[in-house]
Design a protein around this motif. Structure first.
Motif, PDB file in Angstrom:
ATOM      1  N   PHE A 120       0.829  -1.170   0.118  1.00 30.65           N
ATOM      2  CA  PHE A 120       0.086   0.015   0.083  1.00 30.65           C
ATOM      3  C   PHE A 120       0.816   1.197  -0.096  1.00 30.65           C
ATOM      4  CE2 PHE A 120      -2.042   3.457   2.375  1.00 30.65           C
ATOM      5  CZ  PHE A 120      -3.160   3.520   1.631  1.00 30.65           C
ATOM      6  N   ARG A 121       0.412   2.275  -0.693  1.00 28.91           N
ATOM      7  CA  ARG A 121       1.218   3.337  -0.736  1.00 28.91           C
ATOM      8  C   ARG A 121       0.218   4.754  -0.757  1.00 28.91           C
ATOM      9  NH1 ARG A 121       3.801   3.285  -6.668  1.00 28.91           N
ATOM     10  NH2 ARG A 121       2.950   5.324  -7.542  1.00 28.91           N
ATOM     11  N   VAL A 201       5.058  11.003   2.095  1.00 28.70           N
ATOM     12  CA  VAL A 201       4.787   9.937   1.162  1.00 28.70           C
ATOM     13  C   VAL A 201       4.776   8.614   2.085  1.00 28.70           C
ATOM     14  CG1 VAL A 201       5.204  11.041  -0.674  1.00 28.70           C
ATOM     15  CG2 VAL A 201       7.121   9.626   0.376  1.00 28.70           C
ATOM     16  N   TYR A 202       4.051   7.632   1.960  1.00 27.03           N
ATOM     17  CA  TYR A 202       4.219   6.250   2.730  1.00 27.03           C
ATOM     18  C   TYR A 202       4.040   5.096   1.841  1.00 27.03           C
ATOM     19  CZ  TYR A 202       2.581   3.115   6.366  1.00 27.03           C
ATOM     20  OH  TYR A 202       2.550   1.773   7.072  1.00 27.03           O
ATOM     21  N   LEU A 203       4.919   4.139   2.228  1.00 23.26           N
ATOM     22  CA  LEU A 203       4.969   2.764   1.651  1.00 23.26           C
ATOM     23  C   LEU A 203       5.027   1.735   2.602  1.00 23.26           C
ATOM     24  CD1 LEU A 203       5.327   1.109  -1.042  1.00 23.26           C
ATOM     25  CD2 LEU A 203       7.805   1.703  -0.845  1.00 23.26           C
ATOM     26  N   THR A 204       4.182   0.830   2.534  1.00 26.51           N
ATOM     27  CA  THR A 204       4.277  -0.444   3.155  1.00 26.51           C
ATOM     28  C   THR A 204       3.924  -1.672   2.461  1.00 26.51           C
ATOM     29  OG1 THR A 204       3.574  -1.579   5.262  1.00 26.51           O
ATOM     30  CG2 THR A 204       1.917  -0.410   3.933  1.00 26.51           C
ATOM     31  N   GLU A 205       4.480  -2.906   2.877  1.00 30.23           N
ATOM     32  CA  GLU A 205       4.536  -4.119   2.388  1.00 30.23           C
ATOM     33  C   GLU A 205       4.463  -5.185   3.358  1.00 30.23           C
ATOM     34  OE1 GLU A 205       6.731  -6.726  -1.284  1.00 30.23           O
ATOM     35  OE2 GLU A 205       7.832  -5.158  -0.277  1.00 30.23           O
ATOM     36  N   ALA A 215       6.509  -4.310   6.631  1.00 28.90           N
ATOM     37  CA  ALA A 215       7.818  -3.326   6.848  1.00 28.90           C
ATOM     38  C   ALA A 215       6.980  -2.036   6.346  1.00 28.90           C
ATOM     39  CB  ALA A 215       9.076  -3.623   6.103  1.00 28.90           C
ATOM     40  N   TYR A 216       7.471  -0.991   6.853  1.00 29.95           N
ATOM     41  CA  TYR A 216       6.904   0.256   6.196  1.00 29.95           C
ATOM     42  C   TYR A 216       8.186   1.615   6.267  1.00 29.95           C
ATOM     43  CZ  TYR A 216       6.754   1.542  11.470  1.00 29.95           C
ATOM     44  OH  TYR A 216       7.189   1.739  12.713  1.00 29.95           O
ATOM     45  N   TYR A 217       7.749   2.491   5.539  1.00 33.44           N
ATOM     46  CA  TYR A 217       8.700   3.604   5.293  1.00 33.44           C
ATOM     47  C   TYR A 217       7.566   4.897   5.063  1.00 33.44           C
ATOM     48  CZ  TYR A 217      12.115   6.799   2.872  1.00 33.44           C
ATOM     49  OH  TYR A 217      12.751   7.846   2.568  1.00 33.44           O
ATOM     50  N   ALA A 218       8.298   6.268   5.343  1.00 37.33           N
ATOM     51  CA  ALA A 218       7.665   7.377   5.160  1.00 37.33           C
ATOM     52  C   ALA A 218       8.556   8.308   4.959  1.00 37.33           C
ATOM     53  CB  ALA A 218       6.567   7.828   6.346  1.00 37.33           C
TER      54      ALA A 218
END
Length: 535
Positions: A120-121, A201-205, A215-218
């Motif tokens: 998801f992003r 911005v946000y990304l997770t998998e 795991a996630y990253y913003a």
């Protein structure tokens, strides 16, 4: 589990299932929940169980979208506004208390279980905060594009949260002057759309299915700040409540500052323990226990030369009484740590911190008003390590925070005491809706597209069809896992590197590409930092 991601085992026991009662009312849901609780009694970790629930028990939202810690992205971006390290610690605490406003205002719910490889992003275009009195609701991008309908539609997902608007220059009676991070005067765009905005911005998998781990990253490039971590929970039935805590690989939230005033700082925020109560009555509510510790390290060489102190914070959640309603009380302390010391790493309770280390105290309700107060001179800029460790500090006694007893008739703490200032009032805040690309533009394994049929059926109250769609997704995951096992192929995440031991996973080349694409998504606003394109 080593760095190798665990796979689903098709030879494992059948999933724990709860039969759909056919009664879609609250009574029917409660009966199914009671059945589920009975089946989970004695289970060490419910989160790792194979479980198949009727779709009627689920909230129409994917788990990866539901859990992102960015209900207030403006407070995340504001962490790196101030030149003062103490102010930055206060900003981190504001972000922490507002990161999950869904639990303050919304109901406790169960989103869809994520499947392996699901991702998801999203992004938020926000007006930068300059002063604490700006902690008010601003219409988000979605609210400016759409009407204020409370429906949630697949593809648009209009917010179900109300938005309170207030004059940003107003201050509530009784509020003391604030010390929130400051920034330059608002920059106005040339297209008369108001103040320029910054993008988060946000990304997770989902990188593992057994145990379930994502795991996630913003990132907010305009403020040179990023956030990353591993999301995994462990849950078990304790008495009549569901106790939830961080899983084995969930070491907390990591907030790193890559430039600007706080360059080199890494904030590590641990998670407390949560309990879902009221299960047998069907009246769910969340309580918190244990403590959260916010630590700060700095790998910049100048930070090791004694120019500024480093701060650490402990937020302690007060134990709820068995009788009466919950009060959601907290108390906390911000204190100074010195280079080379390690004794503070064992401190997880407010009372463990020596008085000559304390810079500030805080108290209040994590579902309401939280206040803070300076103690001595340690919270001011340019306080040296020698004065901080003096055996005869200027403050000889740590004032005891004024916290009501558990039997008090109100949870919020007033601000009449001298020296207290408002840190945050989460009652005044609501989640800022996110921007997500149209479903037709998404990858088949992107959350909203993957679960679209389930969501549409749930919103139309077609619960039987929703369950069928849900089961089909789950069966495909089992089939894919069986095929990988047959071929001896290991699942490799797309957007995050393998390995969970560090508490976070770095982005792969595909992950960095996805972040750049999200930064380049069009916007009707002038976006600071050159990201975004005209809509």
């Amino acid at each position: 589990m080593s760095s190798k991601t665990q796979e689903y085992d098709e030879d494992a026991a059948p999933p724990v299932a709860v039969a759909d009662s056919g009664d879609t009312g609250e009574g029917g849901k409660i009966k199914m929940i009671v059945q589920l609780v009975k089946k989970c009694l004695g289970v060490k970790d419910i989160a790792s169980m194979r479980m198949s629930l009727p779709a009627s028990l689920l909230e129409p939202v994917p788990n990866l979208e539901y859990s992102h810690f960015l209900d207030r992205p403006d407070l995340f971006a504001a962490i790196n506004e101030s030149e003062d390290p103490f102010e930055r610690m206060l900003a981190v605490l504001r972000f922490y208390f507002a990161k999950d406003l869904k639990f303050v205002h919304g109901k406790v719910c169960k989103p869809y279980n994520s499947v392996l490889g699901e991702h998801f992003r999203a992004h938020w275009d926000i007006i930068p905060l300059s002063h604490p009195e700006e902690l008010i609701e601003r219409p988000s991008l979605q609210h400016e594009r759409h009407s204020s309908s409370t429906s949630v539609q697949s593809g648009s997902y209009k917010s179900t949260l109300s938005v309170n608007t207030t004059d940003s220059d107003s201050v509530k009676p009784g509020q003391a002057p604030s010390t929130a991070p400051t920034s330059p005067e608002p920059r106005f765009s040339s297209d008369n759309n108001g103040p320029s905005r910054i993008r988060v911005v946000y990304l997770t998998e989902q990188v593992s299915h057994h145990p379930p781990v994502s795991a996630y990253y913003a990132s907010c490039p305009a403020r040179q700040i990023e956030m990353q971590g591993i999301d995994q929970i462990s849950a078990k039935v304790s008495g009549t409540a569901l106790r939830i805590q961080a899983g084995q690989y969930n070491q907390g939230i990591y907030v790193g500052i890559k430039g600007g005033p706080g360059e080199g700082e890494l904030y590590h925020i641990t998670h407390p323990v949560a309990s879902v109560n009221g299960i047998l009555r069907g009246n769910f509510y969340l309580t918190m226990s244990d403590s959260t510790v916010v630590s700060c390290t700095n790998d910049r060489p100048s930070s090791k030369q004694g120019g500024f102190p480093r701060f650490r914070a402990i937020v302690e959640y007060k134990e709820e009484s068995w009788l009466g309603r919950a009060h959601f009380l907290i108390e906390g302390v911000i204190f100074v740590v010195h280079e080379g010391e390690t004794e503070h790493e064992a401190w997880t309770k407010v009372k463990q911190v020596p008085q000559n280390r304390v810079a500030a105290v805080l108290d209040g309700s994590w579902k309401g008003h939280i206040r803070w107060k300076r103690v001595g001179a340690l919270s001011y800029p340019h306080t040296t390590s020698s004065s901080a460790s003096s055996p005869n500090p200027s403050h000889v006694q740590l004032p005891k925070p004024s916290i009501p007893s558990a039997a008090a008739s109100r949870a919020d703490v007033t601000t009449t005491s001298e020296g207290w200032q408002t840190l945050i009032d989460v009652n005044e805040l609501h989640a800022v809706p996110k921007e997500v690309r149209p479903i037709d533009n998404q990858h088949p394994f992107e959350s909203r597209r993957l679960w679209r049929n389930v969501t549409d059926n749930l919103l139309n109250k077609e619960y039987s069809d929703a369950t069928k769609e849900k089961v089909a997704i789950e069966q495909k995951q089992r089939d894919d896992a069986a095929e990988r096992k047959k071929k001896g192929v290991e699942f490799i995440p797309t957007f995050f590197e393998k390995g969970l031991e560090n508490g976070f996973s770095e982005l792969t080349a595909e992950g960095r590409k996805a972040v750049e694409e999200e930064l380049a998504e069009p916007s009707p606003f002038c976006i600071e930092g050159g990201v975004g394109k005209p809509n």
